[in-house]
Design a protein around this motif. Structure first.
Motif, PDB file in Angstrom:
ATOM      1  N   ASN A   1      -0.841  -5.859  -6.690  1.00 23.79           N
ATOM      2  CA  ASN A   1      -0.926  -4.972  -7.857  1.00 23.79           C
ATOM      3  C   ASN A   1       0.325  -5.043  -8.728  1.00 23.79           C
ATOM      4  O   ASN A   1       0.233  -4.978  -9.955  1.00 23.79           O
ATOM      5  CB  ASN A   1      -1.173  -3.522  -7.404  1.00 23.79           C
ATOM      6  CG  ASN A   1      -2.646  -3.279  -7.105  1.00 23.79           C
ATOM      7  OD1 ASN A   1      -3.519  -3.645  -7.899  1.00 23.79           O
ATOM      8  ND2 ASN A   1      -2.927  -2.685  -5.955  1.00 23.79           N
TER       9      ASN A   1
ATOM     10  N   GLU B   1      11.170  -7.805  -5.410  1.00 23.58           N
ATOM     11  CA  GLU B   1      10.450  -7.688  -4.137  1.00 23.58           C
ATOM     12  C   GLU B   1      11.440  -7.696  -2.985  1.00 23.58           C
ATOM     13  O   GLU B   1      12.301  -8.562  -2.898  1.00 23.58           O
ATOM     14  CB  GLU B   1       9.443  -8.842  -4.008  1.00 23.58           C
ATOM     15  CG  GLU B   1       8.849  -9.044  -2.633  1.00 23.58           C
ATOM     16  CD  GLU B   1       8.140  -7.799  -2.060  1.00 23.58           C
ATOM     17  OE1 GLU B   1       7.375  -7.156  -2.800  1.00 23.58           O
ATOM     18  OE2 GLU B   1       8.397  -7.477  -0.879  1.00 23.58           O
TER      19      GLU B   1
ATOM     20  N   ILE C   1     -10.033 -10.732   3.996  1.00 18.69           N
ATOM     21  CA  ILE C   1     -11.272 -11.036   3.281  1.00 18.69           C
ATOM     22  C   ILE C   1     -11.144 -10.511   1.851  1.00 18.69           C
ATOM     23  O   ILE C   1     -10.686  -9.383   1.637  1.00 18.69           O
ATOM     24  CB  ILE C   1     -12.502 -10.352   3.950  1.00 18.69           C
ATOM     25  CG1 ILE C   1     -12.772 -10.933   5.335  1.00 18.69           C
ATOM     26  CG2 ILE C   1     -13.754 -10.446   3.078  1.00 18.69           C
ATOM     27  CD1 ILE C   1     -13.392 -12.319   5.363  1.00 18.69           C
TER      28      ILE C   1
ATOM     29  N   ILE D   1      -2.685   0.995   5.158  1.00 18.21           N
ATOM     30  CA  ILE D   1      -2.988  -0.245   4.434  1.00 18.21           C
ATOM     31  C   ILE D   1      -3.443   0.016   3.006  1.00 18.21           C
ATOM     32  O   ILE D   1      -3.505  -0.891   2.190  1.00 18.21           O
ATOM     33  CB  ILE D   1      -4.033  -1.105   5.181  1.00 18.21           C
ATOM     34  CG1 ILE D   1      -5.441  -0.529   5.099  1.00 18.21           C
ATOM     35  CG2 ILE D   1      -3.640  -1.277   6.639  1.00 18.21           C
ATOM     36  CD1 ILE D   1      -6.517  -1.498   5.585  1.00 18.21           C
TER      37      ILE D   1
END
Ligand SMILES: Cc1cc2nc3c(=O)[nH]c(=O)nc-3n(C[C@H](O)[C@H](O)[C@H](O)COP(=O)(O)OP(=O)(O)OC[C@H]3O[C@@H](n4cnc5c(N)ncnc54)[C@H](O)[C@@H]3O)c2cc1C
Length: 540
Positions: free
Chosen positions: A22, A41, A67, A477
């Motif tokens: 994001n 980061e 996934i 998560i």
């Protein structure tokens, strides 16, 4: 592709804290909008919880997210991700559940094929499946537009309130009274009750379960768990398919590598191993950040991809925020209920009941959860602070789809464990890491007895590891549980659901903001749009 190690200037229009998918999405849109943008980061690699990492020499795995189902087609298109190397292939089957009686049931992307599969279990359920699938898809379409828009602003008054009512009303103008009733029951009801009401075969119900409630709190009979049925039908993937499930070639990190590459192409700078120690606020406005190494970098706006607790309780000074806001943030339900165990195997799992005609990619996923009651018990055990003896384990043998992930003769399998506690009643996660790994192996061995002897490497990521390594507070998560009271206009907290925060020039762009977690790119996209709108207003 190299990340630079020091910023090229002392001041930027925008600083993005965190290079999760994001943060990268937001940075790409901001840079595309003309803002000089710097991404900082803390880890040595970009991607946050959407990465591919080496877990043994030459063997790469999607260590966290595994996934791709809800990545917004608009984000894929706008950032031209395929031209930056992103390639996804549909999971086919989308789901496969092996049962203790050594039968397997699959859910195929092609509906007719699933119907034929279900007919073997119950003709009535196969018919119901078609009716319910149509209805769910119709209802999901009403929710779909809200994904790439700010949530309804329930506090808007006057003309703004009128526009807001029109915007929301327009989305629902064709909804019938009965559809509205169904929508409310999906938003508030339980998955288990819904399945018990509609289906007779326990295996059919389990197939639905195996596709739901991942990463969130609540057993299948908890209120609010039916919502996932709708969420999963929001269209995803490059071709905007409802209910899309995809494997990403090169692992999930290919998504974030493509996003980083797109952001750089638009002019953003990305710095890794650059931990932000504080977001600097003066006179109620964000002015930039200070890094852990003491370096100060100025910016006119700061956009945080870190979760809400990390951002507001860790990076912004206590005095800069209203007490009530801080208390609401502290009250967000976070504690993550899941874990991940990644393996390198010397041979692929031989799962009881797996049809011999299946190709390698068709043998790439299987979910080990035998029934709704089992899942409910697991949740209750985890809720009490215990690691369940028997676990719900979702397995993906990624190298069956993408052999480049491991050398010849090696196989990469990632497993997601649903329902473990963040806070253990006894002992610490450091003491219990191996126990968790062993229980996962034991569960898999019930269905694929060759696995224990085939393990060459094992990486166990407990909720504590998710927090320490990936910066996910309390190992959550989704940057906050996806329960109804923490969604839409209440995400991250009521009154602050539209990316802006009580500090002028500070925005939230991660999964803790609307519409929430999962690899969607939606919060990043929406936050960038809000920043750009405010920016134009300020400059004008
Ligand atoms: C084990 C696991 C399995 C999952 N499975 C799936 C799945 O299969 N499919 C799916 O769609 N979703 C899945 N998810 C959820 C999904 O990965 C996340 O919800 C999503 O990636 C969150 O993205 P984000 O960009 O909002 O935040 P994050 O990915 O958490 O990124 C935030 C970034 O900010 C950085 N950061 C934090 N603080 C600082 C600081 N002070 N300074 C600098 N940087 C900082 C972090 O290091 C991190 O890189 C899974 C997640 C996990 C953990």
């Amino acid at each position: 592709m190299t990340d630079s190690h020091s910023p090229s200037r002392a001041a930027y229009d925008a600083i993005v804290v965190g290079a999760g998918h994001n943060g990268l999405t937001a940075a790409a849109y901001l840079a595309r909008g003309g803002l000089s943008t710097l991404v900082l980061e803390r880890r040595g690699i970009v991607g946050g919880a959407c990465v591919t990492e080496e877990i043994a020499p030459g063997c790469r795995a999607s260590t966290t997210a595994y996934i791709a189902s809800m990545l917004r087609p608009e984000v894929i298109r706008d950032l031209e991700l395929p031209s930056h190397g992103l390639k996804m292939v549909p999971c086919d089957p989308a789901l496969l559940v092996p049962f203790p009686d050594r039968t397997v049931v699959a859910w195929w992307p092609e509906r007719e094929k699933t119907v034929r599969e279900l007919e073997k279990l119950s003709i009535r359920d196969a018919r119901t499946f078609v009716r319910v699938d149509d209805e769910l898809k119709r209802l999901a379409r009403y929710l779909q537009p809200f994904f790439l828009e700010p949530p309804p602003d329930v506090g808007a008054r006057g003309l703004a309130g009128l526009f807001e009512a029109l915007r929301v009303g327009k989305r629902f103008r064709n909804i019938s009274a009965s559809e509205l009733g169904r929508m409310v029951s999906f938003l508030t009801g339980s998955l288990g009750d819904f399945l018990d009401r509609n289906y007779e075969s326990e295996k059919v119900k389990t197939l639905f379960l195996a596709n739901n409630v991942y990463g969130k709190h609540g057993g299948p009979y908890s209120p609010g768990t039916a919502l996932g049925l709708l969420f999963h039908l929001l269209s995803g993937g490059e071709h905007e398919l409802q209910g899309f499930y995809g494997h990403v070639l090169g692992g999930m990190g290919s998504i974030t590598q493509a996003m980083a590459s797109a952001a750089r192409k638009f002019g953003a700078e990305i710095l890794t191993s650059a931990t932000v120690a504080s977001i600097d606020v003066r006179d109620g406005r964000a002015r930039g950040v200070t890094l852990e190494n003491g370096a100060e970098i100025a910016a006119r706006v700061v956009v945080s991809n870190a979760d809400p607790k990390r951002t507001f309780l860790g990076l912004v000074g206590e005095r800069e925020l209203p007490e009530e806001f801080r208390a609401s943030i502290a009250g967000i339900k976070m504690d993550g209920p899941c874990a991940k165990v990644n393996f390198v195997l010397s041979e692929e799992p031989r799962v009881h009941g797996m049809p011999s005609a299946f190709s390698r990619p068709q043998r790439s996923l299987f979910t080990l959860v035998p029934s709704l009651d089992f899942a409910e018990r697991c949740y209750n055990t985890a809720r009490a602070g215990e690691i369940p003896e028997e676990l719900w384990v979702d397995c993906v043998v990624a190298s069956n789809v993408d052999p480049s992930l491991a050398p010849e003769g090696r196989h990469v399998m990632t497993t997601f464990v649903q329902y473990v506690p963040y806070r253990l009643k006894r002992g610490t996660w450091d003491e219990n890491r191996d126990l968790l790994g062993d229980r996962v192996v034991r569960k898999i061995a019930e269905h694929a007895p060759n696995v224990p002897a085939a393990i060459l490497a094992r990486q166990v990521l407990t909720p504590l590891d998710l927090e320490r390594t990936y910066g996910l507070t309390e190992g959550n998560i989704f940057h906050g549980d996806l329960s109804l009271e923490q969604l839409f206009f209440m995400r991250p907290v009521a009154g602050w659901a539209r990316y802006a925060t009580p500090v002028a020039g500070l925005y939230l762009c991660g999964a803790g903001a609307h519409p929430g977690g999962g690899v969607t790119g939606a919060p990043g996209h929406n936050a960038a749009r809000t920043v750009l709108k405010d920016w134009k207003r300020r400059v004008a």
